[in-house]
Design an enzyme around this catalytic site. Sequence first.
Site, PDB file in Angstrom:
ATOM      1  N   ARG A  66       0.847  -1.206   0.000  1.00 20.93           N
ATOM      2  CA  ARG A  66       0.000   0.000   0.000  1.00 20.93           C
ATOM      3  C   ARG A  66       0.874   1.244   0.000  1.00 20.93           C
ATOM      4  O   ARG A  66       2.113   1.149   0.018  1.00 20.93           O
ATOM      5  CB  ARG A  66      -0.944   0.003   1.208  1.00 20.93           C
ATOM      6  CG  ARG A  66      -0.268  -0.287   2.531  1.00 20.93           C
ATOM      7  CD  ARG A  66      -1.274  -0.799   3.578  1.00 20.93           C
ATOM      8  NE  ARG A  66      -0.581  -1.366   4.726  1.00 20.93           N
ATOM      9  CZ  ARG A  66      -0.245  -0.678   5.806  1.00 20.93           C
ATOM     10  NH1 ARG A  66      -0.565   0.588   5.914  1.00 20.93           N
ATOM     11  NH2 ARG A  66       0.409  -1.252   6.796  1.00 20.93           N
ATOM     12  N   THR A 114       3.783  -7.862   4.759  1.00 20.99           N
ATOM     13  CA  THR A 114       4.055  -8.663   5.963  1.00 20.99           C
ATOM     14  C   THR A 114       3.150  -9.885   6.054  1.00 20.99           C
ATOM     15  O   THR A 114       3.361 -10.736   6.909  1.00 20.99           O
ATOM     16  CB  THR A 114       3.874  -7.815   7.242  1.00 20.99           C
ATOM     17  OG1 THR A 114       2.540  -7.300   7.258  1.00 20.99           O
ATOM     18  CG2 THR A 114       4.865  -6.670   7.301  1.00 20.99           C
ATOM     19  N   SER A 129      13.004  10.638   5.200  1.00 23.62           N
ATOM     20  CA  SER A 129      11.879  11.529   5.536  1.00 23.62           C
ATOM     21  C   SER A 129      12.421  12.929   5.755  1.00 23.62           C
ATOM     22  O   SER A 129      13.567  13.105   6.187  1.00 23.62           O
ATOM     23  CB  SER A 129      11.196  11.058   6.817  1.00 23.62           C
ATOM     24  OG  SER A 129      10.314  12.056   7.271  1.00 23.62           O
ATOM     25  N   TYR A 152      11.970   7.763  15.206  1.00 28.95           N
ATOM     26  CA  TYR A 152      11.825   7.796  13.740  1.00 28.95           C
ATOM     27  C   TYR A 152      12.861   8.744  13.114  1.00 28.95           C
ATOM     28  O   TYR A 152      13.498   8.409  12.108  1.00 28.95           O
ATOM     29  CB  TYR A 152      10.397   8.256  13.447  1.00 28.95           C
ATOM     30  CG  TYR A 152       9.953   8.255  12.009  1.00 28.95           C
ATOM     31  CD1 TYR A 152       9.540   7.076  11.384  1.00 28.95           C
ATOM     32  CD2 TYR A 152       9.891   9.440  11.277  1.00 28.95           C
ATOM     33  CE1 TYR A 152       9.088   7.085  10.065  1.00 28.95           C
ATOM     34  CE2 TYR A 152       9.440   9.460   9.961  1.00 28.95           C
ATOM     35  CZ  TYR A 152       9.043   8.276   9.362  1.00 28.95           C
ATOM     36  OH  TYR A 152       8.601   8.296   8.063  1.00 28.95           O
ATOM     37  N   ALA A 166      15.759   9.619  14.361  1.00 28.49           N
ATOM     38  CA  ALA A 166      17.090   9.018  14.503  1.00 28.49           C
ATOM     39  C   ALA A 166      17.304   7.947  13.438  1.00 28.49           C
ATOM     40  O   ALA A 166      18.370   7.877  12.806  1.00 28.49           O
ATOM     41  CB  ALA A 166      17.244   8.411  15.896  1.00 28.49           C
ATOM     42  N   ALA A 167      16.288   7.114  13.223  1.00 23.85           N
ATOM     43  CA  ALA A 167      16.429   6.032  12.239  1.00 23.85           C
ATOM     44  C   ALA A 167      16.603   6.600  10.834  1.00 23.85           C
ATOM     45  O   ALA A 167      17.467   6.146  10.072  1.00 23.85           O
ATOM     46  CB  ALA A 167      15.210   5.118  12.304  1.00 23.85           C
TER      47      ALA A 167
HETATM   48  P1  NAP Z   1       2.117   2.875   4.827  1.00 22.93           P
HETATM   49  O1  NAP Z   1       1.078   3.302   3.862  1.00 22.93           O
HETATM   50  O2  NAP Z   1       1.763   2.790   6.278  1.00 22.93           O
HETATM   51  O3  NAP Z   1       2.704   1.428   4.327  1.00 22.93           O
HETATM   52  C1  NAP Z   1       3.729   0.830   5.051  1.00 22.93           C
HETATM   53  C2  NAP Z   1       4.263  -0.356   4.291  1.00 22.93           C
HETATM   54  O4  NAP Z   1       5.364  -0.897   5.045  1.00 22.93           O
HETATM   55  C3  NAP Z   1       3.238  -1.463   4.136  1.00 22.93           C
HETATM   56  O5  NAP Z   1       3.432  -2.100   2.905  1.00 22.93           O
HETATM   57  C4  NAP Z   1       3.600  -2.414   5.282  1.00 22.93           C
HETATM   58  O6  NAP Z   1       3.249  -3.766   5.021  1.00 22.93           O
HETATM   59  C5  NAP Z   1       5.112  -2.273   5.293  1.00 22.93           C
HETATM   60  N1  NAP Z   1       5.701  -2.686   6.566  1.00 22.93           N
HETATM   61  C6  NAP Z   1       5.460  -2.204   7.807  1.00 22.93           C
HETATM   62  N2  NAP Z   1       6.198  -2.865   8.717  1.00 22.93           N
HETATM   63  C7  NAP Z   1       6.934  -3.772   8.038  1.00 22.93           C
HETATM   64  C8  NAP Z   1       7.878  -4.766   8.408  1.00 22.93           C
HETATM   65  N3  NAP Z   1       8.250  -4.972   9.694  1.00 22.93           N
HETATM   66  N4  NAP Z   1       8.432  -5.534   7.449  1.00 22.93           N
HETATM   67  C9  NAP Z   1       8.083  -5.360   6.163  1.00 22.93           C
HETATM   68  N5  NAP Z   1       7.187  -4.462   5.734  1.00 22.93           N
HETATM   69  C10 NAP Z   1       6.608  -3.671   6.679  1.00 22.93           C
HETATM   70  O7  NAP Z   1       3.418   3.796   4.782  1.00 22.93           O
HETATM   71  P2  NAP Z   1       3.849   4.930   3.711  1.00 22.93           P
HETATM   72  O8  NAP Z   1       3.276   6.217   4.162  1.00 22.93           O
HETATM   73  O9  NAP Z   1       3.610   4.449   2.329  1.00 22.93           O
HETATM   74  O10 NAP Z   1       5.428   4.997   4.013  1.00 22.93           O
HETATM   75  C11 NAP Z   1       6.398   4.360   3.200  1.00 22.93           C
HETATM   76  C12 NAP Z   1       7.769   4.880   3.574  1.00 22.93           C
HETATM   77  O11 NAP Z   1       7.820   6.303   3.386  1.00 22.93           O
HETATM   78  C13 NAP Z   1       8.143   4.631   5.026  1.00 22.93           C
HETATM   79  O12 NAP Z   1       9.522   4.314   5.120  1.00 22.93           O
HETATM   80  C14 NAP Z   1       7.892   5.972   5.683  1.00 22.93           C
HETATM   81  O13 NAP Z   1       8.665   6.152   6.842  1.00 22.93           O
HETATM   82  C15 NAP Z   1       8.274   6.928   4.568  1.00 22.93           C
HETATM   83  N6  NAP Z   1       7.664   8.255   4.686  1.00 22.93           N
HETATM   84  C16 NAP Z   1       6.319   8.420   4.616  1.00 22.93           C
HETATM   85  C17 NAP Z   1       5.796   9.708   4.719  1.00 22.93           C
HETATM   86  C18 NAP Z   1       4.313   9.986   4.655  1.00 22.93           C
HETATM   87  O14 NAP Z   1       3.932  11.149   4.826  1.00 22.93           O
HETATM   88  N7  NAP Z   1       3.467   9.019   4.384  1.00 22.93           N
HETATM   89  C19 NAP Z   1       6.651  10.797   4.901  1.00 22.93           C
HETATM   90  C20 NAP Z   1       8.024  10.577   4.958  1.00 22.93           C
HETATM   91  C21 NAP Z   1       8.525   9.295   4.829  1.00 22.93           C
HETATM   92  P3  NAP Z   1       1.800  -4.367   5.454  1.00 22.93           P
HETATM   93  O15 NAP Z   1       0.786  -3.759   4.531  1.00 22.93           O
HETATM   94  O16 NAP Z   1       1.943  -5.828   5.275  1.00 22.93           O
HETATM   95  O17 NAP Z   1       1.587  -3.937   6.879  1.00 22.93           O
END
Ligand code: NAP
Length: 265
Positions: free
Chosen positions: A22, A44, A159, A172, A174-175
């Site tokens: 997603r 996952t 991020s 977050y 820090a990572a």
């Molecule tokens: P999201 O919609 O919540 O989707 C998270 C994805 O990560 C899902 O596919 C989930 O799989 C997977 N995931 C979570 N825990 C996992 C694990 N332990 N092992 C493997 N897969 C795992 O998140 P998003 O907003 O698209 O974010 C994607 C990336 O962009 C992340 O690294 C986030 O920190 C970064 N980011 C996002 C934003 C934002 O505003 N959205 C801003 C800055 C950076 P499942 O579906 O199976 O749970």
Amino acid sequence: MEATQTAETPVPRVALVTGASRGIGAEISQHLRQDGWLVIGTATTEAGAKHISRQLGSLNANASTSGQNSPPQGYGRVLDVRDSSAIDALIGSIEAEFGAVLLLVNNAGITRDGLLLRMKPEEWQDIIATHLNSVYYLSRRVLKGMTKVRFGRIISISSVVARMGNPGQTNYCAAKAGVEGFSRALAGEMGSRGITVNCVAPGMIETDMTDALNEAQRERMLERIPLNRLGTPADIAAAVCFLASERAGFITGTVLPVNGGMYLD
Ligand code: NAP
């Protein structure tokens, strides 16, 4: 149906995108597929992996995804990025079935927000394991195949808060800052092998991760974004596709901010 190769089919350019079920990862996978990458996306759960296979055309593929000029089919697989043995097993099986992973997109992510004074050790560890340790395990594992062919791309989704900071997200921030430092160091190590290592740093993007914001928080955010909108997963996918392309072959060790002007440094 799994991928088959014949003498006529070119060697597939294999991309691995973590967290592809997603949000940003799903969009990145679709865009890379359109660019001709054979994409393996992870979730996952089995249900999530099946959903990815369906989205990428390898499950219940219909006529529109199986024509001669269609992009390559992609495949969903199960992975918990905190599990280093599962990473080894998955990449081994991808190499056996499809060939070396030439593009790794470290995208999987979660948040465990809270003020440091109240942050439990498991909330700290879970974020470091998911966002930072995973990048170490995955990158180290795919480098073997990339080094052999002297080509590779590693792109990690960082991020805006890695540089900006954000109260309530010490773990977050820090990572993500760690991932950026890691990428700069690795870029220096791998450049001579034709492998580039970069980050894309999204600002506020419309996904499940930001759905938790209430209206007031969303308004406050918008006031800080000169382009006056939240970003979309497609905005991030475009940046990833550029860094993955031949056109970005002289770019390494950098962080590409995609944040609508929210933070300028
Ligand atoms: P999201 O919609 O919540 O989707 C998270 C994805 O990560 C899902 O596919 C989930 O799989 C997977 N995931 C979570 N825990 C996992 C694990 N332990 N092992 C493997 N897969 C795992 O998140 P998003 O907003 O698209 O974010 C994607 C990336 O962009 C992340 O690294 C986030 O920190 C970064 N980011 C996002 C934003 C934002 O505003 N959205 C801003 C800055 C950076 P499942 O579906 O199976 O749970």
